[in-house]
Design an enzyme around this catalytic site. Structure first.
Site, PDB file in Angstrom:
ATOM      1  N   LYS A   1       5.477  35.280  13.899  1.00 22.72           N
ATOM      2  CA  LYS A   1       5.414  36.446  13.010  1.00 22.72           C
ATOM      3  C   LYS A   1       4.531  36.156  11.794  1.00 22.72           C
ATOM      4  CE  LYS A   1      10.031  37.717  14.558  1.00 22.72           C
ATOM      5  NZ  LYS A   1      11.483  37.682  14.237  1.00 22.72           N
TER       6      LYS A   1
ATOM      7  N   GLY B   1      13.747  47.919  25.439  1.00 20.55           N
ATOM      8  CA  GLY B   1      13.205  48.972  26.296  1.00 20.55           C
ATOM      9  C   GLY B   1      14.190  50.103  26.504  1.00 20.55           C
TER      10      GLY B   1
ATOM     11  N   GLU C   1       4.300  47.332  15.076  1.00 22.56           N
ATOM     12  CA  GLU C   1       5.301  47.313  13.998  1.00 22.56           C
ATOM     13  C   GLU C   1       6.563  46.586  14.428  1.00 22.56           C
ATOM     14  OE1 GLU C   1       6.123  47.360  10.556  1.00 22.56           O
ATOM     15  OE2 GLU C   1       4.847  49.150  10.650  1.00 22.56           O
TER      16      GLU C   1
END
EC number: 1.1.1.3
Length: 441
Positions: free
Chosen positions: A216, A16, A131
């Protein structure tokens, strides 16, 4: 002048803070590529007082990310909280319900709820950019969803966790080429060093037990094959049982050991598996070392393509987040998994016991007459053909332990698991057998 794209950021940890820093430092280039400014208007995190090395004074602060998702003056919410449930999931759902698109790095959330969230986004006329959720700075989502959109993908696989790849690389390199296994660092020592360097978490279970890779892989599977996300269908095995001895023998036999996630279509069914693999040296993915990731996709017209880069860290992950924001800013949005969410199929799963390959098998047995005959009998009864057997040296005294290494010809997982159970029952077997699957891409 175009209206800025207003974003609210939930989660101000490493990624972040890196995202805010990137948006600030590269603001001019980002605006040029997006066609308008990308402007942070609100943020949310658990601790207002923590020094994150960035100025937060110009942003509206929300203690509750769900409230921010519903009420902030923003077009897009960036979710960097993490976790498959709780505030992360609730905030994403609230943002979509409010008609805001979402950008996230949260692979666990998408692995467990990706299909439902894609349908919610489609119903709200929004999109989800992710992404950053797979392979960090490698643009593999864009590669599959856009660059290879004209292809039928038959297989996608890769090194998807930098922590595991670093550990296995260090175990391989630690003693130098041809080193004695005793001179190599074993798993526990390398893990401790990875934790000290910040490459592994204090609780590394998600990484070393293969769960992070499985998250993933489930996402890549849905994107590659146009099917529903099905994390529960992924076979998962980590690297805890890989020893310095296995690494040394792999090198002697012309292989290296990598934790791979592999998804492929077999006769209309989908196989998803995560486990350590023996990869023959000389294959491109065998040379991907350290904290790097790599993803390989096989398409019917493009053949084989490979993508390599840093799979984690503030910079690479923030880069992926901002790439999604630029796409949204210029209106270049696509269905979440490449096709309409309503068209995602539920494909049958190929059970792991039906998987077929060659195997590396390590046994620790008593060095006494008749043991090798017993081992051969187990393989014979399981109808497993042996390609080679290695036994280096002899024990110091009769009845002491020696390792026996067996390479099999191609056989089924069911046959190998049956043989493992019988090996464990042999009186001469001193510890559970170690099995590593050999891949031939």
């Amino acid at each position: 002048m175009s209206t800025p794209l207003r974003i609210a950021v939930a989660g101000l940890g490493t990624v972040g803070a890196g995202t805010l820093r990137l948006l600030s430092e590269n603001a001019e280039a980002i605006a040029a590529r997006a066609g308008r400014a990308v402007q942070v208007t609100a943020v949310s995190a658990r601790d207002r007082t923590r020094d994150r090395g960035i100025d937060l004074s110009g942003y509206q602060w929300f203690d509750d990310p769900v409230e921010m998702a519903a009420r902030a003056d923003a077009d897009v919410m960036v979710e960097l909280i993490g976790g498959s449930e709780g505030p992360a999931k609730e905030a994403v759902e609230a943002a979509l319900s409010a008609g805001r698109s979402v950008v996230t790095a949260n692979k666990a959330l998408l692995a467990h709820h990706g299909t439902a969230l894609a349908r919610q986004a489609e119903g709200a006329g929004c999109t989800i950019g992710y992404e950053a959720a797979v392979a960090g700075g490698i643009p593999i989502i864009k590669g599959l969803r856009e660059g290879l959109a004209g292809n039928r993908i038959s297989r996608v696989y890769g090194i998807l966790n930098g922590t595991c790849n670093y550990i296995l690389t260090q175990m391989s390199d630690g003693g130098g080429p041809g080193a004695n296994p005793i001179e190599r660092q074993d798993f526990d020592a390398v893990l401790a060093e990875a934790q000290r360097l910040g490459y592994a978490e204090a609780d590394p279970g998600f990484d070393i037990d293969g769960v992070d890779t499985a998250h993933k892989l489930a996402i890549l599977t849905a994107l590659a094959f146009g099917c529903e996300v099905d994390f529960d269908a992924v076979y998962v095995e980590g690297i805890r049982n890989v020893s310095a001895l296995d690494v040394a023998y792999a090198e002697e036999l012309g292989y290296c050991i990598k934790l791979l996630g592999v998804a492929q279509q077999v006769n209309g069914a989908v196989e998803q598996r995560v486990h350590p693999c023996m990869v023959r040296k000389g294959q491109p993915i065998a040379s991907v070392d350290g904290v790097f990731n790599a993803v390989v996709a096989d398409g019917d017209f493009v053949d084989t393509t490979m993508y390599e880069g840093r799979g984690a860290g503030a910079g690479p992950t923030a880069s992926a987040v901002v790439a999604d924001l630029i796409d949204i800013a210029r209106g270049a949005t696509l269905p979440v998994f490449g096709i309409a969410a309503s068209g995602l199929r539920r494909l049958p799963t190929l059970p792991m016991e039906r998987h077929s390959c060659a195997y590396y098998l390590r046994l620790l047995v008593l060095d006494k007459p008749g043991v090798i005959a017993d081992v051969s009998a187990v393989l014979r009864d399981a109808e497993i053909s042996m390609e080679s057997m290695l036994q280096r040296g002899r024990a110091q005294g009769e009845g002491e332990a020696v390792p026996v290494i067996i390479m099999t010809h191609e056989t089924t997982e069911a046959a190998m698991q049956g043989a493992l159970a019988r090996f464990a029952d042999l009186e001469a077997t001193l510890e559970p057998p170690q099995l590593i699957r050999i891949v031939d891409f």
